[in-house]
Design an enzyme around this catalytic site. Structure first.
Site, PDB file in Angstrom:
ATOM      1  N   THR A 127      53.398 -44.285 -33.967  1.00 11.10           N
ATOM      2  CA  THR A 127      51.970 -43.979 -34.051  1.00 11.10           C
ATOM      3  C   THR A 127      51.695 -42.475 -34.035  1.00 11.10           C
ATOM      4  O   THR A 127      52.372 -41.718 -33.344  1.00 11.10           O
ATOM      5  CB  THR A 127      51.242 -44.652 -32.876  1.00 11.10           C
ATOM      6  OG1 THR A 127      51.641 -46.024 -32.828  1.00 11.10           O
ATOM      7  CG2 THR A 127      49.743 -44.570 -33.034  1.00 11.10           C
ATOM      8  N   PRO A 129      48.266 -39.365 -34.549  1.00  6.20           N
ATOM      9  CA  PRO A 129      46.811 -39.222 -34.409  1.00  6.20           C
ATOM     10  C   PRO A 129      46.044 -39.860 -35.563  1.00  6.20           C
ATOM     11  O   PRO A 129      44.983 -40.449 -35.365  1.00  6.20           O
ATOM     12  CB  PRO A 129      46.606 -37.703 -34.367  1.00  6.20           C
ATOM     13  CG  PRO A 129      47.884 -37.171 -33.797  1.00  6.20           C
ATOM     14  CD  PRO A 129      48.961 -38.073 -34.331  1.00  6.20           C
ATOM     15  N   GLY A 132      47.963 -45.534 -37.481  1.00 12.41           N
ATOM     16  CA  GLY A 132      48.191 -46.643 -36.557  1.00 12.41           C
ATOM     17  C   GLY A 132      48.856 -47.794 -37.283  1.00 12.41           C
ATOM     18  O   GLY A 132      50.068 -47.795 -37.487  1.00 12.41           O
ATOM     19  N   TRP A 157      50.367 -41.783 -28.196  1.00 10.35           N
ATOM     20  CA  TRP A 157      50.317 -43.100 -27.546  1.00 10.35           C
ATOM     21  C   TRP A 157      51.713 -43.705 -27.455  1.00 10.35           C
ATOM     22  O   TRP A 157      51.879 -44.907 -27.612  1.00 10.35           O
ATOM     23  CB  TRP A 157      49.388 -44.081 -28.282  1.00 10.35           C
ATOM     24  CG  TRP A 157      48.070 -43.547 -28.716  1.00 10.35           C
ATOM     25  CD1 TRP A 157      47.621 -43.444 -29.978  1.00 10.35           C
ATOM     26  CD2 TRP A 157      47.009 -43.051 -27.872  1.00 10.35           C
ATOM     27  NE1 TRP A 157      46.348 -42.908 -29.990  1.00 10.35           N
ATOM     28  CE2 TRP A 157      45.958 -42.660 -28.715  1.00 10.35           C
ATOM     29  CE3 TRP A 157      46.863 -42.895 -26.484  1.00 10.35           C
ATOM     30  CZ2 TRP A 157      44.765 -42.120 -28.238  1.00 10.35           C
ATOM     31  CZ3 TRP A 157      45.685 -42.358 -26.013  1.00 10.35           C
ATOM     32  CH2 TRP A 157      44.656 -41.985 -26.881  1.00 10.35           C
ATOM     33  N   ARG A 265      39.217 -70.884  -1.171  1.00  8.70           N
ATOM     34  CA  ARG A 265      37.842 -70.389  -1.150  1.00  8.70           C
ATOM     35  C   ARG A 265      36.865 -71.575  -1.092  1.00  8.70           C
ATOM     36  O   ARG A 265      36.928 -72.462  -1.970  1.00  8.70           O
ATOM     37  CB  ARG A 265      37.585 -69.564  -2.416  1.00  8.70           C
ATOM     38  CG  ARG A 265      36.167 -69.126  -2.622  1.00  8.70           C
ATOM     39  CD  ARG A 265      35.836 -67.915  -1.827  1.00  8.70           C
ATOM     40  NE  ARG A 265      34.534 -67.361  -2.190  1.00  8.70           N
ATOM     41  CZ  ARG A 265      33.877 -66.489  -1.443  1.00  8.70           C
ATOM     42  NH1 ARG A 265      34.395 -66.078  -0.288  1.00  8.70           N
ATOM     43  NH2 ARG A 265      32.718 -66.012  -1.830  1.00  8.70           N
ATOM     44  N   GLU A 361      51.711 -53.446 -31.106  1.00  8.79           N
ATOM     45  CA  GLU A 361      52.648 -54.298 -31.858  1.00  8.79           C
ATOM     46  C   GLU A 361      51.917 -55.164 -32.891  1.00  8.79           C
ATOM     47  O   GLU A 361      52.236 -56.335 -33.071  1.00  8.79           O
ATOM     48  CB  GLU A 361      53.461 -55.182 -30.889  1.00  8.79           C
ATOM     49  CG  GLU A 361      54.746 -54.573 -30.394  1.00  8.79           C
ATOM     50  CD  GLU A 361      54.528 -53.371 -29.483  1.00  8.79           C
ATOM     51  OE1 GLU A 361      54.259 -52.276 -30.045  1.00  8.79           O
ATOM     52  OE2 GLU A 361      54.653 -53.502 -28.272  1.00  8.79           O
TER      53      GLU A 361
END
Lengths: 385, 86
Positions: A127, A129, A132, A157, A265, A361
């Site tokens: 990846t 900038p 993608g 990323w 609960r 992915e």
């Protein structure tokens, strides 16, 4: 043909390891945005990094079909403990699988034993900038200078960008997309950590900057033009498989937490597990998790047999499991109420982590296109037959 | 293996990617737009499983995957090499 229930002992063993070594640290990993080295060492000692690598290079080996399913169950167990730790093992294997599949004998000998033992951690840098889903459009360049390659560009990323020792990097060579093996200490390669992500905060993301990085000719993995279609695709397909199983683990953890919480609960004079609208959510979670697990199991079985259908089934498993994880984690937070929104809440963390699963992915939207295409192919064959 | 024995499964496999047409053995697969990664790895998995061969990095040449005939030639070379080693 193996059955899922044949693996129950293995699954229990894997879950016990994760419950002891990973789950107790999951909240801290999320809070500190870092996976401690002790956890990486524990994973290595348990052979988690060896899974998926060839036996000849220190991998687990064994029957291919059983190995693929066991590998998936390992990711389910890790996903139940910590999506961040599952991510670390996943990207290590994504990069490693590309190397194991397309490396030269010398490249395999140099890297695979160290990857299988966990001595060296790997990352996959695709990846950018501006790039993608359309990986073939990468802007990082690989120039040939004499017998070397010179890499220039930016990757971002990148999971384990802060910690991996070696990266498989996709770049654009003159002939087309090409992949390279780039050690962390390569001159001209610098890192900027990325903090404060929505989920999977222990991914230890970084931006990688390549400034005239000189790589020897033998750093080329595969051949130019095949960088996306074969080399990166190998890693991405394993990544989808691993992640799908990781989502099953995340969903299962949310389901188990919800089952336990609703028993303990009480409201309106009874345990909320007795409330029918709670039961409806539990029912949906159970069916969702089980359906995803069965899709993953089928994908694993086909992958182990190298069946061409494996790509379709893996894509479908990832698509469904990542959406399932979002639905299940969302309902788990609803069931837990304010407790589910509290600091360090495991189900809140799962909900944030699940959001990431539909993006990495292969986004759900990209996978929808691919799955539909498979459907048209199959229908055309049926009509022709 | 004879040429036809090798080529027929390849034709059959590729035909599923070509929804409405039978392709010729010398037709350029990439020119028809089937160079995407999903198709590429499906093809590799198919060849390895069907013929018991291993496609490795040395085989990554466009000319090896450009046509049905080229893929068949690659398979035959791999099978011959395996027989020679046996």
């Amino acid at each position: 043909m193996p059955r899922l229930e044949d693996f129950s002992a293995v699954a229990q063993e894997l879950s016990a390891f994760v419950a002891a070594e990973v789950t107790p640290h999951a909240a801290a990993i999320d809070r500190e945005q870092c996976i401690p080295r002790e956890i990486v060492r524990a994973l290595a000692q348990a052979g988690m990094f060896a899974s998926g690598f060839p036996e000849a290079f220190g991998g687990r080996g064994g029957d291919a079909e059983e190995a693929a399913i066991r590998h998936g169950l390992m990711h389910e167990a890790l996903g139940a403990g910590s999506a961040s730790v599952q991510g670390l093992v996943n990207v290590h294997h994504m990069a490693g699988s590309a190397l194991a599949r397309w490396g030269t004998p010398a490249q395999k000998q140099r890297w695979l034993p160290a990857l299988a033992s966990g001595e060296v951690l790997a990352g996959l840098a695709i990846t950018e900038p501006n790039v993608g889903s359309d990986a073939a459009a990468v802007e990082t360049t690989a120039r040939v200078v004499g017998s070397d390659f010179v890499l220039s560009g930016t990757k971002t990323w990148i999971t384990c960008g802060q910690s991996a020792d070696v990266f498989v990097v996709l770049a654009r060579a003159e002939e087309g997309p090409a992949t390279f093996i780039v050690p962390r200490d390569t001159a001209g390669l610098s890192f900027e950590r990325i903090d404060g992500m929505l989920g999977c905060r222990g991914y230890m993301l970084a931006t990688l900057k390549f400034e005239e990085c000189v790589l020897p000719g033998d750093a080329l993995l595969g051949k130019p033009r095949f960088g996306v279609t074969h080399v990166a695709a190998t890693g991405l397909e394993w990544g989808r498989y691993n992640l799908a199983w990781g989502c099953v683990g995340l969903g299962r953890a949310c389901l188990e937490a919800s089952l336990d919480y609703t028993r303990s609960r009480s409201q309106f004079g009874s345990a909320i597990s007795e409330h029918q609208l709670i039961q409806r959510m539990i029912c949906r979670m159970m069916v969702d998790v089980e359906a995803a697990r069965l899709l993953c199991f089928r994908a694993g079985s086909l992958r182990g047999r190298k069946d061409p259908e494996a790509a379709k089934e893996t894509t479908m498993a990832k698509y469904f499991a990542s959406q399932m994880a979002n639905r299940v984690a969302y309902d788990a937070v609803q069931i837990h109420g304010a407790a589910g929104c509290a600091p360090d809440s495991a189900v809140a963390r799962a909900m944030r982590d699940a959001r990431i699963m539909e993006i990495i992915e292969g986004t759900s939207q990209v996978l929808e296109i691919a799955i539909a295409r498979y459907g048209y192919q199959e229908r055309a064959m049926q009509v022709r037959a | 293996m004879s040429d036809q024995t090798v080529l027929e499964p390849i034709r059959s496999f590729l035909s599923r990617s070509f929804e409405s047409r039978q392709m010729r053995d010398d037709e350029d697969i990439f020119a028809l737009g089937f160079g995407n990664s999903l198709f590429a790895m499906q093809l590799v998995d198919f060849l390895e499983r069907e013929y018991g061969i291993e496609i490795d990095s040395e085989d990554l040449e466009l000319k090896n995957f450009q046509t049905v005939q080229a893929i068949g030639d690659l398979v035959n070379r791999k099978l011959s090499a395996r027989h020679a080693q046996a």
